[in-house]
Each structure stands twice: as structure tokens, then as C-alpha cells.
Design an enzyme around this catalytic site. Structure first.
Site, PDB file in Angstrom:
ATOM      1  N   ASP A  58      41.691  44.883  40.482  1.00 19.68           N
ATOM      2  CA  ASP A  58      41.159  43.716  41.115  1.00 19.68           C
ATOM      3  C   ASP A  58      41.437  42.409  40.571  1.00 19.68           C
ATOM      4  OD1 ASP A  58      39.090  45.110  42.176  1.00 19.68           O
ATOM      5  OD2 ASP A  58      38.156  45.819  40.013  1.00 19.68           O
ATOM      6  N   THR A  59      42.267  42.580  38.850  1.00 18.82           N
ATOM      7  CA  THR A  59      42.624  41.529  38.317  1.00 18.82           C
ATOM      8  C   THR A  59      44.005  40.516  39.476  1.00 18.82           C
ATOM      9  OG1 THR A  59      41.904  41.976  36.845  1.00 18.82           O
ATOM     10  CG2 THR A  59      43.417  40.438  36.819  1.00 18.82           C
ATOM     11  N   ALA A  98      35.507  43.476  36.641  1.00 20.42           N
ATOM     12  CA  ALA A  98      37.206  43.969  37.619  1.00 20.42           C
ATOM     13  C   ALA A  98      37.802  44.647  36.825  1.00 20.42           C
ATOM     14  CB  ALA A  98      38.051  42.022  37.544  1.00 20.42           C
ATOM     15  N   ASP A  99      38.503  45.725  37.512  1.00 23.19           N
ATOM     16  CA  ASP A  99      39.575  46.802  37.075  1.00 23.19           C
ATOM     17  C   ASP A  99      41.000  45.720  36.608  1.00 23.19           C
ATOM     18  OD1 ASP A  99      40.204  47.215  38.996  1.00 23.19           O
ATOM     19  OD2 ASP A  99      38.988  48.614  39.666  1.00 23.19           O
ATOM     20  N   SER A 100      42.193  46.864  36.369  1.00 25.37           N
ATOM     21  CA  SER A 100      43.183  46.015  36.992  1.00 25.37           C
ATOM     22  C   SER A 100      43.982  45.743  37.816  1.00 25.37           C
ATOM     23  CB  SER A 100      44.139  47.277  36.068  1.00 25.37           C
ATOM     24  OG  SER A 100      44.396  48.586  36.307  1.00 25.37           O
TER      25      SER A 100
END
Lengths: 415, 78
Positions: free
Chosen positions: B39-40, B35-37
Site C-alpha cells: 500500500d505504501t 497500510a502494508d508495504s
């Protein structure tokens, strides 16, 4: 300073009449219409209930589900055609200078579906903002160029041009000039659009820009016909690999055609109506011919903007007569929008592909759906009605004009 | 496994496009599940929607693994 020469070494297309460049070309020369009743949403309450949609497109054939979810359809289309064009060009991404490889893309609108859905879901709630973190990066028009650069590692110039229906031609002209000037050796250029949504149809309907011939969608886009009643909205994408000529020769690339010049102008007249005498359209073709250092008599084929609107088609033919004089009657002129509909910001890209294929094959794609001559037009012009015509094409010119009064014209030559 | 844990897992599988076997309690969204920021942020919003709660930002910052998400939700969802 001497400008470097620029050639086309790869093409890709995803259109309402074919999902690859070669299927698209077959559709064009066979006079296929891409128009049909809208399937993307229920159009029952809309004044226009048909469009030229891309057919049988399954995003999950091209992207994994997580990736697909983060892209608006206009970006998915961009990625698919860029990939086709890159493969077609046989560029070796391991050996080219990636700092001199750029992406200059065009889109008139960007992620309209994403915008519509996010705002709709906000409006349904209690005013608490719950926007998806991917809303903005999915919607912004430039994300298409961003995604393409990420996929291929192209570190050169990277942006998206926005000039409504002239967007993709502006992108191609910018790519041409940056390669000419030595800022890039290679570019992925073209454009994509996916505006067949409630907001797109409703918005263009409100302007009375669209044909309302709901009882016969496939004959609705009829440029230069007496009974034309507006354009037919299309969607899709086109990509061209532009490459510096020596760079292409050195790697033994297949060369489709040379791009020898581009012109730009503004009507400075009205936000949506064309100049009645085609002032901007006249100037843009003159500018393009001057940039290409050729005479009007050198041109064989014009792929016109020709959207099938009552005013636009007249002013464009007036402009052609002004620029080309007697030679206007020796030209083949056609509007491929009669088949594809109007892809807005992607129109210039798929029409550039049409020009390149026309040069390669010696065939002029037709203007289909001609039933009745319009007395307001000069019927001695060869508008290539209804059937493709064989013709040796040395030079082809493509016009695209956008709301806002933006005009662009680009010229291809056999090599 | 609790009903909450089941739902959390299926949201993570759906949003991050990962295999069920990867979604272990210790798995970190960013370090292990790709996950990237953004996605989080999207995951937290999905949890809020699914369980009809509001997770304050300062608490959301402490949810970085599957296990942390499950225990936060088990404690706070009524």
C-alpha cells in the site's frame, strides 16, 4: 492402506445464469441461457460480440472498496462462492483442526483483466515502468487460494491447479486425494475464471474457438447440434466443501453426495485439437471408474465437457461409446455449457455443483439449443435435449478437458 | 490547508479506505492507517502521478506519515 471416504457438505456458485447455487440450479433445470451481448467492454470490432457474463455482480456488496480494489474479478468470484459454500456447510471454524483444512482451487488463466490493464497502461507511456505494486499479486492464479485461506485461517494444503478448462476438476481430484490420504479433513475446492475481457475474447477468437453467432447469442452454445460453431465464453465460479466422511457425520453435517473417484489423462496429441477418436477422453473415464471401483453400468448421468465445438463434441461421444458400450444408450448425457457457456478453469467446479444437485433432486439438467441432429453423432444417445428429465441418479460423472490435452473426470455417488 | 495537502489527504482516503478524521498530520501509514508495504509503495506512486514528479527511493523511505508526505510535496512540487 484404506483410503478415507470423502463427501460434499457445502456448495456455492456464481454463474451467468444465477448468482447462488440455488439460483444456478433453477436456471439449469429451466433451460435458461446466460448468453448476451458483451457489456464489460465495447465489442463492436470483435468477431464474437457476446459471452455468458455474470450479471448484477457488485463487488462492493461483498468487500470494502479497499479490499475489492486489490482483487482481480476472478478472485472476487472465488471469495464469494467460497463464502457461500462455507456458510452452507455450517462448518464451525472455531472447533475444526485448521491445520487439516486446506484450499485447493482451480483457474485456467488467473487475473487476465489485471494483466491486460497494467500492460496497456505501460505501453501508453514512455517506457518508464510504473507498474502497480499489486499487479503481480492481483494477477497470479494462485492468489485466489491464498485469499481464501487468509479469510478462514485454513493452514492446510494450499495451491491452485492450472490445466486450462480441466483446472477445477484437477483441483477437486487433488482435494479428494489429500483427504483420502489423511493430509486434510476439510477442503474448500472449486475454481473461478473471469476472462471476458478484450484479451480473452480476442485471443480465443484468433484461435477460431468461439461461436460467432452474433445475431442469436442465446442459441449460440448448442452442443451436439449440427450447426454448432464453437464455444461461448463464460465466467464465474463454483465452490464445494469436501470433507472426510466420519468428520462430516460426527458433526451431523448435511451431506450432498460422496466423491468416489477421479481420473486424469493426457491426449499427448495436439495443443488445442482433441484426439480425433477421443483417446484421452476414453482413458480418463476408464481411469475414473477404476479409481471409484465401479462398473460402467453403475453410472446414470454424465455431465459432459461438450463445449459446442465441431470436433470436441464428436470425439467425446465416441469415447463414451467406447467406455460404456451398450450402457451408453441407457445413460442420460447433458452439456450444461449450453446454458452457462464455457467457464474455462471454473467449468469443472460449476459442473460438479450441477452433478451434486442432480443427484440430490433426481433431475438431469438439459442440453438446450438442439435444433438439428448431426449425422456425425450417434443420435440414439440420450443427450437430454432441450428439457430437463427426471431420473433417479445414483452415480454421476463429470468430464472436463483442457487445451494442452489435459483430461479429467470425477465421479459423485448418492449417499 | 494547502491545495497539496487537500489532494494528499484525498489520495490517502481513497487508497487506504480510511475516514477523513483519521488522516491527521501525525498519522503513520502503516501504524495508524492500516497500510502494508505494498500500500505504501502504491501511495508514493499515486503522489508521483498526481503531482507529476519523481520521488527517489531513498527519499520515499522517509515518507511514512501524512505530514511527511505533505511537507515533502510542498517543498518539491513546483
Amino acid at each position: 492402506m484404506t483410503l478415507r471416504r470423502v463427501v460434499v457438505t457445502g456448495i456455492g456458485a456464481l454463474t451467468p445464469i444465477g448468482n447462488t447455487a440455488s439460483e444456478y440450479w433453477q436456471g439449469l433445470i429451466n433451460g435458461v441461457s446466460g448468453a448476451a451481448r458483451i457489456t464489460r467492454f465495447d465489442p463492436e470490432k470483435f468477431r464474437t460480440q457476446f459471452a455468458c457474463e455474470v450479471k448484477n455482480f457488485d463487488a462492493e456488496q461483498h468487500f470494502d472498496r479497499k479490499e475489492a480494489r486489490k482483487m482481480d474479478p476472478f478472485t472476487q468470484y472465488a471469495m464469494v462462492v467460497a463464502d457461500e459454500a462455507i456458510k452452507d456447510s455450517k462448518l464451525d471454524l472455531e472447533t475444526i483442526d485448521l491445520n487439516k483444512a486446506g484450499v485447493i482451487w482451480g483457474s485456467g488463466i488467473g487475473g487476465l483483466k489485471t494483466f491486460q490493464e497494467e500492460v496497456k497502461s505501460y505501453a501508453k507511456g514512455d517506457n518508464t515502468p510504473r507498474f502497480n505494486p499489486f499487479f503481480i499479486p492481483k494477477m497470479i492464479a494462485d492468489i485466489s487460494a491464498g485469499y481464501i485461506s487468509i479469510k478462514y485461517g485454513f493452514h492446510g494444503p494450499n495451491f491452485v491447479t492450472v490445466s486450462a478448462c480441466a483446472s477445477a476438476t484437477n483441483a477437486l481430484i487433488d482435494a479428494l486425494n489429500y483427504i483420502r490420504l489423511g493430509h486434510m479433513d476439510v477442503a474448500i475446492s472449486g475454481g473461478s475464471e473471469a476472462a471476458v475481457t478484450e484479451a480473452g475474447m480476442g485471443g480465443f477468437n484468433a484461435m477460431k474457438a468461439l461461436s460467432e453467432r452474433n445475431d442469436s447469442p442465446e442459441t449460440a452454445s448448442r452442443p451436439f447440434d449440427k450447426d454448432r460453431d464453437g464455444f461461448v465464453l463464460g465466467e464465474g465460479a463454483g465452490a464445494l466443501i469436501l470433507e472426510e466422511y466420519e468428520h462430516a457425520k460426527a458433526r451431523g453435517a448435511k451431506i450432498y453426495a460422496e466423491i468416489i473417484g477421479g481420473g486424469m489423462s493426457a491426449d499427448a496429441h495436439h495443443i488445442t485439437a482433441p484426439h480425433p477418436e477421443g483417446l484421452g477422453a476414453t482413458n480418463v473415464m476408464i481411469n475414473a471408474l477404476a479409481d471409484a471401483h465401479i462398473k460402467p453400468e453403475d453410472v446414470d448421468y454424465i455431465n459432459v465437457h461438450g463445449t459446442s465445438t465441431p470436433l470436441g463434441d464428436i470425439s467425446e461421444t465416441l469415447a463414451i461409446k467406447k467406455v460404456f458400450g451398450d450402457h451408453a444408450y441407457k445413460l442420460n448425457i447433458s452439456s450444461t455449457k449450453s446454458m452457462t457457456g464455457h467457464l474455462l478453469g471454473a467449468a469443472g467446479a460449476i459442473e460438479a455443483v450441477a452433478c451434486v444437485k442432480a443427484i440430490q433432486n433426481g433431475i438431469v439438467p438439459p442440453t438446450i439449443n438442439h435444433f438439428t441432429d448431426d449425422d456425425q453423432l450417434d443420435n440414439k444417445l440420450n443427450l437430454t435435449f432441450n428439457k430437463a428429465q427426471e431420473r433417479e441418479i445414483n452415480v454421476a460423472l463429470s468430464n472436463t478437458f483442457g487445451f494442452g490435452g489435459h483430461n479429467t473426470s470425477i465421479i459423485f455417488r448418492k449417499i | 490547508m494547502s491545495e497539496i495537502a487537500q489532494k494528499v489527504k484525498s489520495i490517502i482516503i481513497d487508497k487506504l479506505g480510511v475516514e477523513e478524521s483519521e488522516v491527521t498530520p501525525e498519522a503513520s501509514f502503516t501504524n495508524d492507517l492500516g497500510a502494508d508495504s505494498l500500500d505504501t509503495v502504491e501511495l508514493i506512486m499515486e503522489f508521483e502521478k498526481e503531482f507529476n514528479i519523481s520521488i527517489p527511493d531513498d527519499q520515499a523511505e522517509n515518507i511514512s506519515t501524512v505530514g511527511q508526505a505533505i511537507s515533502y510535496l510542498e517543498e518539491n512540487v513546483k
